[in-house]
Scaffold this motif. Structure first.
Motif, PDB file in Angstrom:
ATOM      1  N   LEU A 274      66.776 -42.425  14.307  1.00  0.00           N
ATOM      2  CA  LEU A 274      65.706 -41.785  15.358  1.00  0.00           C
ATOM      3  C   LEU A 274      65.774 -40.259  15.038  1.00  0.00           C
ATOM      4  O   LEU A 274      66.984 -39.548  14.736  1.00  0.00           O
ATOM      5  CB  LEU A 274      66.140 -41.923  16.966  1.00  0.00           C
ATOM      6  N   LEU A 275      64.620 -39.710  14.492  1.00  0.00           N
ATOM      7  CA  LEU A 275      64.751 -38.161  14.346  1.00  0.00           C
ATOM      8  C   LEU A 275      63.953 -37.368  15.350  1.00  0.00           C
ATOM      9  O   LEU A 275      63.300 -37.658  16.003  1.00  0.00           O
ATOM     10  CB  LEU A 275      63.790 -38.141  12.927  1.00  0.00           C
ATOM     11  N   LYS A 276      64.646 -36.010  15.228  1.00  0.00           N
ATOM     12  CA  LYS A 276      63.919 -35.203  16.184  1.00  0.00           C
ATOM     13  C   LYS A 276      62.463 -34.964  16.239  1.00  0.00           C
ATOM     14  O   LYS A 276      62.070 -34.517  15.121  1.00  0.00           O
ATOM     15  CB  LYS A 276      64.961 -33.952  16.146  1.00  0.00           C
ATOM     16  N   LYS A 277      61.556 -34.943  17.246  1.00  0.00           N
ATOM     17  CA  LYS A 277      60.345 -34.872  17.257  1.00  0.00           C
ATOM     18  C   LYS A 277      59.963 -33.613  16.527  1.00  0.00           C
ATOM     19  O   LYS A 277      58.872 -33.820  15.792  1.00  0.00           O
ATOM     20  CB  LYS A 277      59.422 -35.065  18.881  1.00  0.00           C
ATOM     21  N   ASP A 278      60.302 -32.437  16.987  1.00  0.00           N
ATOM     22  CA  ASP A 278      59.805 -31.293  16.505  1.00  0.00           C
ATOM     23  C   ASP A 278      60.733 -30.778  15.108  1.00  0.00           C
ATOM     24  O   ASP A 278      60.135 -29.889  14.579  1.00  0.00           O
ATOM     25  CB  ASP A 278      59.736 -30.173  17.533  1.00  0.00           C
ATOM     26  N   GLU A 279      61.567 -31.425  14.947  1.00  0.00           N
ATOM     27  CA  GLU A 279      62.767 -30.889  13.820  1.00  0.00           C
ATOM     28  C   GLU A 279      63.069 -32.245  13.064  1.00  0.00           C
ATOM     29  O   GLU A 279      64.176 -32.608  13.216  1.00  0.00           O
ATOM     30  CB  GLU A 279      63.669 -30.141  14.183  1.00  0.00           C
ATOM     31  N   PRO A 280      62.093 -32.901  12.507  1.00  0.00           N
ATOM     32  CA  PRO A 280      62.491 -34.265  11.851  1.00  0.00           C
ATOM     33  C   PRO A 280      63.525 -34.323  10.591  1.00  0.00           C
ATOM     34  O   PRO A 280      63.835 -35.447  10.422  1.00  0.00           O
ATOM     35  CB  PRO A 280      61.115 -34.895  11.293  1.00  0.00           C
ATOM     36  N   TRP A 281      64.067 -33.264  10.500  1.00  0.00           N
ATOM     37  CA  TRP A 281      65.100 -33.237   9.358  1.00  0.00           C
ATOM     38  C   TRP A 281      66.487 -33.321  10.240  1.00  0.00           C
ATOM     39  O   TRP A 281      67.633 -33.405   9.810  1.00  0.00           O
ATOM     40  CB  TRP A 281      65.297 -31.966   8.638  1.00  0.00           C
ATOM     41  N   LYS A 282      66.429 -33.487  11.706  1.00  0.00           N
ATOM     42  CA  LYS A 282      67.543 -33.611  12.322  1.00  0.00           C
ATOM     43  C   LYS A 282      67.656 -35.188  12.807  1.00  0.00           C
ATOM     44  O   LYS A 282      66.589 -35.651  13.498  1.00  0.00           O
ATOM     45  CB  LYS A 282      67.625 -32.932  13.685  1.00  0.00           C
ATOM     46  N   VAL A 283      68.979 -35.888  12.581  1.00  0.00           N
ATOM     47  CA  VAL A 283      68.924 -37.259  12.808  1.00  0.00           C
ATOM     48  C   VAL A 283      69.571 -37.362  14.212  1.00  0.00           C
ATOM     49  O   VAL A 283      70.718 -36.684  14.544  1.00  0.00           O
ATOM     50  CB  VAL A 283      69.761 -37.935  12.021  1.00  0.00           C
ATOM     51  N   ILE A 284      69.004 -38.185  15.457  1.00  0.00           N
ATOM     52  CA  ILE A 284      69.426 -38.290  16.722  1.00  0.00           C
ATOM     53  C   ILE A 284      70.469 -39.367  16.570  1.00  0.00           C
ATOM     54  O   ILE A 284      71.579 -39.323  17.460  1.00  0.00           O
ATOM     55  CB  ILE A 284      68.659 -38.239  17.675  1.00  0.00           C
ATOM     56  N   ALA A 285      70.008 -40.325  16.146  1.00  0.00           N
ATOM     57  CA  ALA A 285      70.650 -41.880  16.279  1.00  0.00           C
ATOM     58  C   ALA A 285      70.396 -42.707  15.038  1.00  0.00           C
ATOM     59  O   ALA A 285      69.373 -42.507  14.281  1.00  0.00           O
ATOM     60  CB  ALA A 285      70.487 -42.341  17.614  1.00  0.00           C
ATOM     61  N   ARG A 286      71.289 -43.493  14.909  1.00  0.00           N
ATOM     62  CA  ARG A 286      71.095 -44.537  13.688  1.00  0.00           C
ATOM     63  C   ARG A 286      71.799 -45.767  14.008  1.00  0.00           C
ATOM     64  O   ARG A 286      72.573 -46.015  14.875  1.00  0.00           O
ATOM     65  CB  ARG A 286      71.871 -43.614  12.612  1.00  0.00           C
ATOM     66  N   SER A 287      71.007 -46.796  13.426  1.00  0.00           N
ATOM     67  CA  SER A 287      71.628 -48.205  13.554  1.00  0.00           C
ATOM     68  C   SER A 287      73.169 -48.427  12.949  1.00  0.00           C
ATOM     69  O   SER A 287      73.335 -48.164  11.763  1.00  0.00           O
ATOM     70  CB  SER A 287      70.666 -49.254  12.969  1.00  0.00           C
ATOM     71  N   GLU A 288      74.026 -48.607  14.019  1.00  0.00           N
ATOM     72  CA  GLU A 288      75.428 -49.052  13.473  1.00  0.00           C
ATOM     73  C   GLU A 288      75.325 -50.332  12.868  1.00  0.00           C
ATOM     74  O   GLU A 288      76.241 -50.510  11.876  1.00  0.00           O
ATOM     75  CB  GLU A 288      76.450 -48.923  14.810  1.00  0.00           C
ATOM     76  N   LEU A 289      74.345 -51.208  13.079  1.00  0.00           N
ATOM     77  CA  LEU A 289      74.456 -52.656  12.690  1.00  0.00           C
ATOM     78  C   LEU A 289      72.945 -52.754  12.425  1.00  0.00           C
ATOM     79  O   LEU A 289      72.238 -52.266  12.953  1.00  0.00           O
ATOM     80  CB  LEU A 289      74.851 -53.628  13.383  1.00  0.00           C
ATOM     81  N   PRO A 290      72.580 -53.539  11.378  1.00  0.00           N
ATOM     82  CA  PRO A 290      71.448 -53.633  10.966  1.00  0.00           C
ATOM     83  C   PRO A 290      70.676 -54.595  12.068  1.00  0.00           C
ATOM     84  O   PRO A 290      71.420 -55.520  12.637  1.00  0.00           O
ATOM     85  CB  PRO A 290      71.427 -54.468   9.593  1.00  0.00           C
ATOM     86  N   PHE A 291      69.553 -54.563  12.433  1.00  0.00           N
ATOM     87  CA  PHE A 291      68.727 -55.334  13.378  1.00  0.00           C
ATOM     88  C   PHE A 291      67.921 -56.355  12.485  1.00  0.00           C
ATOM     89  O   PHE A 291      67.511 -57.470  13.101  1.00  0.00           O
ATOM     90  CB  PHE A 291      67.765 -54.485  14.190  1.00  0.00           C
ATOM     91  N   MET A 292      68.005 -56.534  11.244  1.00  0.00           N
ATOM     92  CA  MET A 292      67.547 -57.473  10.478  1.00  0.00           C
ATOM     93  C   MET A 292      68.426 -57.583   9.159  1.00  0.00           C
ATOM     94  O   MET A 292      68.454 -56.675   8.458  1.00  0.00           O
ATOM     95  CB  MET A 292      65.902 -57.281  10.182  1.00  0.00           C
ATOM     96  N   GLN A 293      68.581 -58.797   8.788  1.00  0.00           N
ATOM     97  CA  GLN A 293      69.437 -59.102   7.678  1.00  0.00           C
ATOM     98  C   GLN A 293      68.836 -60.411   6.875  1.00  0.00           C
ATOM     99  O   GLN A 293      68.428 -61.146   7.649  1.00  0.00           O
ATOM    100  CB  GLN A 293      70.768 -59.067   7.700  1.00  0.00           C
ATOM    101  N   PRO A 294      69.242 -60.407   5.624  1.00  0.00           N
ATOM    102  CA  PRO A 294      68.816 -62.126   5.164  1.00  0.00           C
ATOM    103  C   PRO A 294      69.355 -63.156   5.812  1.00  0.00           C
ATOM    104  O   PRO A 294      70.742 -63.169   5.720  1.00  0.00           O
ATOM    105  CB  PRO A 294      69.158 -61.650   3.340  1.00  0.00           C
ATOM    106  N   GLU A 295      68.676 -63.832   6.108  1.00  0.00           N
ATOM    107  CA  GLU A 295      69.202 -65.243   6.573  1.00  0.00           C
ATOM    108  C   GLU A 295      68.571 -66.469   6.286  1.00  0.00           C
ATOM    109  O   GLU A 295      68.959 -67.395   5.948  1.00  0.00           O
ATOM    110  CB  GLU A 295      69.083 -64.957   8.359  1.00  0.00           C
ATOM    111  N   GLN A 296      67.030 -66.506   6.355  1.00  0.00           N
ATOM    112  CA  GLN A 296      66.445 -67.617   5.702  1.00  0.00           C
ATOM    113  C   GLN A 296      66.406 -67.806   4.255  1.00  0.00           C
ATOM    114  O   GLN A 296      66.849 -66.981   3.648  1.00  0.00           O
ATOM    115  CB  GLN A 296      64.972 -67.479   6.378  1.00  0.00           C
ATOM    116  N   ARG A 297      66.195 -69.176   4.106  1.00  0.00           N
ATOM    117  CA  ARG A 297      66.429 -69.312   2.573  1.00  0.00           C
ATOM    118  C   ARG A 297      65.627 -68.456   1.701  1.00  0.00           C
ATOM    119  O   ARG A 297      66.113 -68.208   0.804  1.00  0.00           O
ATOM    120  CB  ARG A 297      65.937 -70.829   2.343  1.00  0.00           C
ATOM    121  N   PHE A 298      64.169 -68.287   2.026  1.00  0.00           N
ATOM    122  CA  PHE A 298      63.447 -67.455   0.957  1.00  0.00           C
ATOM    123  C   PHE A 298      63.917 -66.151   1.132  1.00  0.00           C
ATOM    124  O   PHE A 298      63.507 -65.286   0.278  1.00  0.00           O
ATOM    125  CB  PHE A 298      61.960 -67.485   1.676  1.00  0.00           C
TER     126      PHE A 298
END
Length: 349
Positions: A274-298
């Motif tokens: 998540l980047l600040k709306k008016d200052e997008p070079w500032k990171v507000i928050a970030r995924s500690e764990l991925p919300f998606m990872q390789p799981e299915q066969r393909f």
């Protein structure tokens, strides 16, 4: 809240794409940029091809020859001093080559799942900076124009080039907008404080790591004021490398960027920051764990396995429609609740 992968996954596979040359084979259709155009979903597919080869003593590597404006094939003997350990690369004492070459092809859909793929390449390599192919397009709509950034690969390195279109029929090349080595460039869909911004991923050959930077521009062509914004994190899912994936989109809390990260075993997963709306070079928050990872066969098995790698997303209400490359072979589709992505975020210190 769960991710819903399509029951039709993978929604695209190599056998659905006609090779550009009868003596070649398609080995991957993946990493597609996505956009809405009129009443259609448009995917700009990366199509990877290689020459058919029945001689076990040589490897054939495809190349675009800018001088003659044609595709060529180089034969490389399989000798002990050549490294074939990475299925994507041929490493010779003189220089490296790719085992395939990529071009772009348009696919169109009314429902976002069932696509009609153009029979012929839409965009082929077209300059000396694209002699090893063009890869991983991202598409940003600003007004009536779609700005497409992509990796241009050659013996000179990996540049980021740009082209524009208003109808996905005719395309105009704008040249290289980031010098080598730089990739994973996504442009924000609107100016912020009177300037355009883009995320990018320079490669640092001596001291740095593959991490995310931001740049600004007044005309979308000349980029400057480059700043680091986010790095890799030891011991986490993105400890090896990170890069921007989808075009950032605005939510109430700020700009949400869906990005890819790989660990030291080259397992690619998907998270967000998540980047600040008016200052997008500032990171507000970030995924500690991925919300998606390789799981299915393909997603696990393919040309280069254990990879989920989005280059585009569509946002409709509380649903993020994710089009992603899987194992450098297929295109997958998943619908991800926005609340699930937001729940993965942890506020930065």
């Amino acid at each position: 809240m769960t991710i819903r992968r399509s029951d039709m996954n993978p929604i695209m596979a190599p056998n659905q794409v006609v090779a550009s040359n009868p003596d070649w084979e398609v080995i991957g259709v993946f990493n597609a940029g996505v956009a809405k155009y009129k009443d259609e979903v448009i995917l700009l597919l990366r199509v990877a091809e290689r020459p058919l080869n029945d001689d076990p003593t040589v490897y054939l590597t495809p190349l675009y020859d800018a001088a003659s404006d044609r595709m060529t094939v180089r034969s490389i003997p399989r000798t002990d001093d050549i490294d074939f350990s990475d299925v994507r690369v041929i490493k010779t004492p003189a220089q490296n080559y790719l085992t395939s070459i990529s071009h772009f092809r348009v696919a169109r859909s009314k429902d976002g799942i069932r696509f009609e793929i153009d029979d012929k390449p839409t965009i082929l390599p077209g300059s000396m900076y694209e002699s090893y192919g063009i890869e991983d397009p991202r598409m940003t709509q600003i007004g009536d124009i779609y700005y497409i950034t992509y990796s241009a690969i050659s013996e000179y390195g990996i540049c980021t080039a740009m082209m524009t279109t208003g109808d996905f029929v005719s395309f105009e090349r704008q040249g290289n907008v980031f010098h080598p080595d730089n990739k994973d460039v996504v442009i924000f869909p609107e100016p912020i404080g009177g300037k355009y911004y883009s995320l990018h991923r320079p490669s640092c050959s001596h001291y740095g790591q593959p991490v995310m930077w931001i740049a600004e521009s007044s005309d979308l062509l000349q980029w400057g004021n480059h700043r680091f914004i986010a790095g890799v994190r030891d011991g986490l899912w993105d400890e090896g490398r990170i890069g921007a994936s989808a075009v950032p989109f605005l939510i109430e809390e700020g700009w949400l960027e869906i990005y890819h990260g790989a660990d030291k075993n080259n397992r690619y997963c998907v998270g967000a920051m998540l980047l600040k709306k008016d200052e997008p070079w500032k990171v507000i928050a970030r995924s500690e764990l991925p919300f998606m990872q390789p799981e299915q066969r393909f997603e696990v098995d393919g040309f280069f396995g254990n990879v989920v790698f989005p280059c585009g997303a569509l946002v409709e209400g509380n649903i993020v429609k994710l089009y992603y490359g899987a194992s450098d072979t297929y295109v997958g589709y998943a619908e991800v609740p926005l609340d699930l992505i937001k729940a993965s975020l942890k506020k930065e210190d």
